[in-house]
Write a protein that holds these residues in place. Structure first.
Motif, PDB file in Angstrom:
ATOM      1  N   LEU A  54     -11.144   4.232  -7.653  1.00 61.65           N
ATOM      2  CA  LEU A  54     -11.279   5.077  -6.472  1.00 61.65           C
ATOM      3  C   LEU A  54     -12.616   4.834  -5.789  1.00 61.65           C
ATOM      4  CD1 LEU A  54     -10.064   7.465  -4.829  1.00 61.65           C
ATOM      5  CD2 LEU A  54     -11.417   8.973  -6.299  1.00 61.65           C
ATOM      6  N   TRP A 103       1.767   4.824  -3.086  1.00 64.21           N
ATOM      7  CA  TRP A 103       0.785   3.791  -2.800  1.00 64.21           C
ATOM      8  C   TRP A 103       1.277   2.833  -1.731  1.00 64.21           C
ATOM      9  CZ3 TRP A 103      -3.802   3.444  -5.806  1.00 64.21           C
ATOM     10  CH2 TRP A 103      -3.871   4.371  -6.859  1.00 64.21           C
ATOM     11  N   GLY A 104       0.333   2.356  -0.932  1.00 64.81           N
ATOM     12  CA  GLY A 104       0.626   1.252  -0.024  1.00 64.81           C
ATOM     13  C   GLY A 104       0.586  -0.067  -0.781  1.00 64.81           C
ATOM     14  N   LEU A 105       1.014  -1.110  -0.105  1.00 63.35           N
ATOM     15  CA  LEU A 105       1.051  -2.440  -0.712  1.00 63.35           C
ATOM     16  C   LEU A 105      -0.346  -3.001  -0.926  1.00 63.35           C
ATOM     17  CD1 LEU A 105       3.087  -4.564  -1.650  1.00 63.35           C
ATOM     18  CD2 LEU A 105       3.115  -5.470   0.673  1.00 63.35           C
ATOM     19  N   LYS A 146       0.461  12.902  -8.178  1.00 62.23           N
ATOM     20  CA  LYS A 146       1.622  12.055  -7.961  1.00 62.23           C
ATOM     21  C   LYS A 146       1.426  11.315  -6.646  1.00 62.23           C
ATOM     22  CE  LYS A 146       4.206  15.586 -10.385  1.00 62.23           C
ATOM     23  NZ  LYS A 146       5.242  16.636 -10.312  1.00 62.23           N
ATOM     24  N   LEU A 147       0.933  10.115  -6.738  1.00 63.89           N
ATOM     25  CA  LEU A 147       0.545   9.363  -5.554  1.00 63.89           C
ATOM     26  C   LEU A 147       1.599   8.338  -5.155  1.00 63.89           C
ATOM     27  CD1 LEU A 147      -3.218   8.703  -6.437  1.00 63.89           C
ATOM     28  CD2 LEU A 147      -2.270  10.485  -4.956  1.00 63.89           C
ATOM     29  N   PHE A 161      -6.375   8.709  -0.218  1.00 63.81           N
ATOM     30  CA  PHE A 161      -7.251   8.037  -1.165  1.00 63.81           C
ATOM     31  C   PHE A 161      -7.313   6.550  -0.863  1.00 63.81           C
ATOM     32  CE2 PHE A 161      -7.495  11.664  -4.023  1.00 63.81           C
ATOM     33  CZ  PHE A 161      -6.345  12.353  -3.726  1.00 63.81           C
ATOM     34  N   LEU A 198      -6.270  -0.428  -1.627  1.00 64.89           N
ATOM     35  CA  LEU A 198      -5.022   0.308  -1.725  1.00 64.89           C
ATOM     36  C   LEU A 198      -5.196   1.700  -1.133  1.00 64.89           C
ATOM     37  CD1 LEU A 198      -4.231  -0.542  -5.457  1.00 64.89           C
ATOM     38  CD2 LEU A 198      -3.338  -1.712  -3.452  1.00 64.89           C
ATOM     39  N   GLN A 200      -9.135  -2.821  -5.698  1.00 65.22           N
ATOM     40  CA  GLN A 200      -8.665  -3.554  -6.867  1.00 65.22           C
ATOM     41  C   GLN A 200      -9.115  -5.002  -6.764  1.00 65.22           C
ATOM     42  OE1 GLN A 200      -4.374  -3.580  -7.535  1.00 65.22           O
ATOM     43  NE2 GLN A 200      -4.666  -3.945  -9.730  1.00 65.22           N
ATOM     44  N   LYS A 250       2.503  12.498  -3.235  1.00 62.62           N
ATOM     45  CA  LYS A 250       3.938  12.606  -3.010  1.00 62.62           C
ATOM     46  C   LYS A 250       4.268  13.938  -2.399  1.00 62.62           C
ATOM     47  CE  LYS A 250       8.246  12.160  -5.689  1.00 62.62           C
ATOM     48  NZ  LYS A 250       8.794  11.938  -7.053  1.00 62.62           N
ATOM     49  N   TYR A 256      -8.406   3.112  -2.889  1.00 60.12           N
ATOM     50  CA  TYR A 256      -8.767   2.465  -4.141  1.00 60.12           C
ATOM     51  C   TYR A 256      -9.045   0.995  -3.855  1.00 60.12           C
ATOM     52  CZ  TYR A 256      -7.362   6.317  -7.260  1.00 60.12           C
ATOM     53  OH  TYR A 256      -7.272   7.515  -7.936  1.00 60.12           O
ATOM     54  N   PRO A 286      -7.185  -0.757 -10.421  1.00 59.37           N
ATOM     55  CA  PRO A 286      -7.712  -0.037  -9.254  1.00 59.37           C
ATOM     56  C   PRO A 286      -8.821   0.949  -9.626  1.00 59.37           C
ATOM     57  CG  PRO A 286      -5.305   0.002  -9.300  1.00 59.37           C
ATOM     58  CD  PRO A 286      -5.758  -0.490 -10.634  1.00 59.37           C
TER      59      PRO A 286
END
Lengths: 115, 113
Positions: free
Chosen positions: B46, B103-105, B100-101, B34, B88, B38, B93, B36, B44
Motif C-alpha cells: 500500500l 482490483w484493477g489490472l 474486500k477489495l 487504494f 494497482l 507491485q 466491494k 498499491y 503488492p
C-alpha cells in the motif's frame, strides 16, 4: 519483509496431486486473505477469514479448500487442480480498525504450476 | 463495464518527470480508494489511500479523487527509476467493508534514466 510468510515459494503439481499452501503472519492481525494473481488478470480475492471465521468465499471452486486454525495461520488445500489454476497465490493479513484503512500486508506468494 | 479499470500501459516517463496514473470505477457509492505498488516478482504494498474528494499528498505521491466523474488518479512527482513498477488501484466491494477489495489490472510504469 512484511511479516507475512508463505511456503512453499514455488510448487509444481499434477492434476491428481494433493498439496497445501501455508501462510503465517507475525503481525498480530485478525484478518487473513487468499488471493489469486494470474497474468493479464486483476488480483482476485478468494477467501477472507476474520477471527478464524470465513467471511468471504468469492465463488471459488471446491478444489480449493481453505483452513484457518488460528488468527496467525492460513492454509489453502489443493486437490484435482486444472492447468488454468496455475498462478501466483498471495496471502495477506490486516488488522480490523474502527476507523481508517485496513491496510493489507502481503506475503511473497506461492508460484503454482499445474501440469 | 469492469468494476475497476486501469490502462495497463506500459507508461514510460523520463526521470524527473511527473507520472500520472488513472483509475475509473463503476460503483458510484464507493467511498474509499487504494493505490498499491507491485515491483516485478514481488507482492503488492500500500502506498496511498483516499476517502475525500480532492487531493491527498504524501511526499512525491498525490492521490486525486473525483467522485462525480468516478475516477481516482495517482501522480508521482520527480519520478525515479526506483518508481518503475505496476501500480494497482483497489476499491472496496459493494456492500462490503475495506477488507474486500476489487482490483484493477494495474498500470505498468517505466521511469527511464
Amino acid at each position: 519483509e512484511t511479516g507475512v510468510t508463505q511456503t512453499p515459494r514455488h510448487l509444481v503439481m499434477g492434476m491428481t496431486n494433493k498439496k497445501s499452501l501455508k501462510c503465517e503472519q507475525h503481525l498480530g492481525h485478525n484478518a487473513m486473505y487468499w488471493y489469486k494473481q494470474s497474468a493479464k488478470k486483476p488480483l482476485e480475492l478468494m477467501f477472507v477469514y476474520n477471527f478464524k471465521e470465513q467471511t468471504e468465499n468469492n465463488s471459488v471452486p471446491s478444489r480449493f479448500s481453505p483452513e484457518c486454525p488460528n488468527s496467525s495461520h492460513l492454509f489453502l488445500h489443493l486437490h484435482t487442480l486444472q492447468p488454468e489454476d496455475s498462478a501466483l497465490y498471495l496471502c495477506a493479513s490486516s488488522q480490523e480498525k474502527l476507523a481508517g484503512v485496513d491496510e493489507q500486508f502481503f506475503g511473497p506468494g506461492t508460484r503454482l504450476t499445474v501440469l | 463495464q469492469k468494476e475497476v479499470e486501469q490502462n495497463s500501459g506500459p507508461l514510460s516517463v523520463p526521470e524527473g518527470a511527473i507520472a500520472s496514473l488513472n483509475c475509473t470505477y463503476s460503483d458510484r457509492g464507493s467511498q474509499s480508494f487504494f493505490w498499491y505498488r507491485q515491483y516485478s516478482g514481488k507482492s503488492p504494498e500500500l502506498i496511498m489511500f483516499i476517502y475525500s474528494n480532492g487531493d491527498k499528498e504524501d511526499g512525491r505521491f498525490t492521490a486525486q479523487l473525483n467522485k462525480a466523474s468516478q475516477y481516482v488518479s495517482l501522480l508521482i512527482r520527480d519520478s525515479q527509476p526506483s518508481d518503475s513498477a505496476t501500480y494497482l488501484c483497489a476499491v472496496p466491494k459493494k456492500g462490503g467493508n475495506n477488507r474486500k477489495l476489487i482490483w484493477g489490472l494495474g498500470t505498468s510504469l517505466a521511469v527511464n534514466p
